[in-house]
Motif scaffolding. Structure first.
Motif, PDB file in Angstrom:
ATOM      1  N   UNK A 135      44.569  43.602  45.241  1.00 12.35           N
ATOM      2  CA  UNK A 135      46.055  44.022  45.327  1.00 12.35           C
ATOM      3  C   UNK A 135      46.320  45.523  45.690  1.00 12.35           C
ATOM      4  N   UNK A 136      45.577  46.137  46.094  1.00 12.83           N
ATOM      5  CA  UNK A 136      45.761  47.979  46.616  1.00 12.83           C
ATOM      6  C   UNK A 136      46.723  48.092  45.547  1.00 12.83           C
ATOM      7  N   UNK A 137      46.857  48.503  43.991  1.00  7.02           N
ATOM      8  CA  UNK A 137      46.532  48.695  43.260  1.00  7.02           C
ATOM      9  C   UNK A 137      45.480  50.052  42.791  1.00  7.02           C
ATOM     10  N   UNK A 138      46.245  50.906  42.317  1.00 10.21           N
ATOM     11  CA  UNK A 138      45.927  51.843  41.584  1.00 10.21           C
ATOM     12  C   UNK A 138      44.974  51.682  40.901  1.00 10.21           C
ATOM     13  N   UNK A 140      31.138  47.879  39.140  1.00 11.70           N
ATOM     14  CA  UNK A 140      32.435  47.117  39.258  1.00 11.70           C
ATOM     15  C   UNK A 140      31.541  46.439  40.719  1.00 11.70           C
ATOM     16  N   UNK A 141      31.733  45.221  40.799  1.00 15.24           N
ATOM     17  CA  UNK A 141      31.624  44.537  41.988  1.00 15.24           C
ATOM     18  C   UNK A 141      31.982  42.917  41.621  1.00 15.24           C
ATOM     19  N   UNK A 142      32.066  42.726  43.130  1.00 14.04           N
ATOM     20  CA  UNK A 142      32.961  40.999  42.567  1.00 14.04           C
ATOM     21  C   UNK A 142      31.752  40.293  42.018  1.00 14.04           C
ATOM     22  N   UNK A 143      30.765  40.561  42.165  1.00 13.27           N
ATOM     23  CA  UNK A 143      29.939  39.192  41.590  1.00 13.27           C
ATOM     24  C   UNK A 143      29.481  39.777  40.438  1.00 13.27           C
ATOM     25  N   UNK A 144      30.016  40.590  39.448  1.00 19.00           N
ATOM     26  CA  UNK A 144      29.802  40.893  37.855  1.00 19.00           C
ATOM     27  C   UNK A 144      30.954  40.891  37.539  1.00 19.00           C
ATOM     28  N   UNK A 145      32.382  41.762  38.024  1.00 21.83           N
ATOM     29  CA  UNK A 145      33.010  41.612  37.581  1.00 21.83           C
ATOM     30  C   UNK A 145      34.360  40.828  38.014  1.00 21.83           C
ATOM     31  N   UNK A 146      35.533  40.645  37.609  1.00 18.65           N
ATOM     32  CA  UNK A 146      36.606  39.428  38.027  1.00 18.65           C
ATOM     33  C   UNK A 146      38.047  40.484  37.462  1.00 18.65           C
ATOM     34  N   UNK A 147      38.572  41.793  36.683  1.00 21.46           N
ATOM     35  CA  UNK A 147      40.172  41.630  36.162  1.00 21.46           C
ATOM     36  C   UNK A 147      40.293  42.947  37.106  1.00 21.46           C
ATOM     37  N   UNK A 148      39.603  43.518  38.024  1.00 21.86           N
ATOM     38  CA  UNK A 148      39.446  45.012  38.544  1.00 21.86           C
ATOM     39  C   UNK A 148      39.367  44.603  39.575  1.00 21.86           C
ATOM     40  N   UNK A 149      38.523  43.795  40.394  1.00 21.55           N
ATOM     41  CA  UNK A 149      38.130  43.202  41.892  1.00 21.55           C
ATOM     42  C   UNK A 149      39.275  42.444  42.702  1.00 21.55           C
ATOM     43  N   UNK A 150      40.388  41.387  41.247  1.00 16.50           N
ATOM     44  CA  UNK A 150      41.349  40.642  41.580  1.00 16.50           C
ATOM     45  C   UNK A 150      42.375  41.266  41.827  1.00 16.50           C
ATOM     46  N   UNK A 151      42.675  41.848  39.864  1.00 18.05           N
ATOM     47  CA  UNK A 151      44.396  42.245  39.603  1.00 18.05           C
ATOM     48  C   UNK A 151      44.562  43.853  40.495  1.00 18.05           C
TER      49      UNK A 151
END
Length: 257
Positions: A220-223, A205-216
């Protein structure tokens, strides 16, 4: 972009679920909007891993039932727009995928790209935001769970072989800098000697290759974590249910409540 008779850009499974888990499935469908035609590819290619994550939606549906979790599923193919890519990157609307040329994704105007963002990508992610917000509000209203936050589980699948390279992992856990949930799941899954469990493989996962995990998840700082399951294990209803049951046991073992 979508006509009134076409399905919406997302589906909500178990909208009134009671657990702290919210599931997402970014590549749940191989459907294309009628306005895009076939994108110039064959129906057979669309049904392969380049068009969607085979079996991922089945796993997400079963896991939502087992965990009493809300699940948000994308409604259209990743070839129309990839709901797990930032809209500004080239792979958001890929001109090629898995060695297959996608003529309908080449030389798009800014307006044509934006239409896909507005019609398909943004509504899906707005739905995830609403599901997480609703889960957080419900947890806060219950004295027994007021200290808890939602947990984001993103469900994906990967092809057993890509461009001649075999992938040995039965499942892999994907994550960024926050290792809390992923590492706990890794340890639990590795208790089963029949599984080959990957750690940020074949992707990370990275901000340039992914969206759902980085953003949501991260923002949000959630698990959070993403499960990548090899497609030959989830391509049937029986296989998808077996994996959903395995993941449910894993989650319960590390967070029984």
């Amino acid at each position: 972009m979508l006509s009134a008779h076409e399905p919406p850009p997302f589906e909500i499974v178990r909208p009134h679920a009671r657990s702290r888990f919210v599931l997402t499935c970014d590549h749940a469908s191989h459907r294309l909007p009628e306005a895009l035609g076939s994108l110039g590819i064959s129906g057979a290619d669309l049904l392969t891993h380049i068009g969607w994550d085979i079996g991922a939606a089945l796993v997400a549906r079963h896991l939502a039932e087992l965990l009493d979790a809300t699940a948000v599923l994308s409604g259209y193919s990743r070839l129309a727009i990839d709901c797990n890519r930032p809209p500004h990157v080239a792979t958001s609307i890929p001109p090629t995928s898995g060695g297959v040329s996608i003529p309908g994704n080449t030389d798009l105007s800014p307006a044509a790209r934006q239409a896909r963002v507005d019609s398909l990508f943004r509504p899906y992610h707005d739905a995830i935001d609403r599901a997480l917000d609703a889960c957080a509000a419900r947890l806060a209203s219950d004295p027994e769970s007021a200290a808890k936050q939602p947990v984001l589980l993103s469900i994906h699948s990967f092809t057993p072989e890509l461009l001649g390279q075999k992938r040995p992992w039965s499942i892999s856990l994907l994550y960024g800098e926050d290792t809390r949930l992923a590492h706990a799941c890794l340890a639990e899954l590795r208790r089963d000697p029949s599984l080959v469990v990957g750690d940020n493989e074949p992707y990370r996962v990275s901000p340039e290759t992914d969206y759902t995990v980085p953003v949501h998840g991260v923002a949000r700082g959630i698990l959070h974590t993403a499960f990548e399951i090899r497609q030959d294990g989830v391509g049937t209803e029986a296989g998808a249910r077996t994996w959903a049951e395995r993941l449910a046991r894993t989650i319960r073992a590390i967070d029984p409540k």
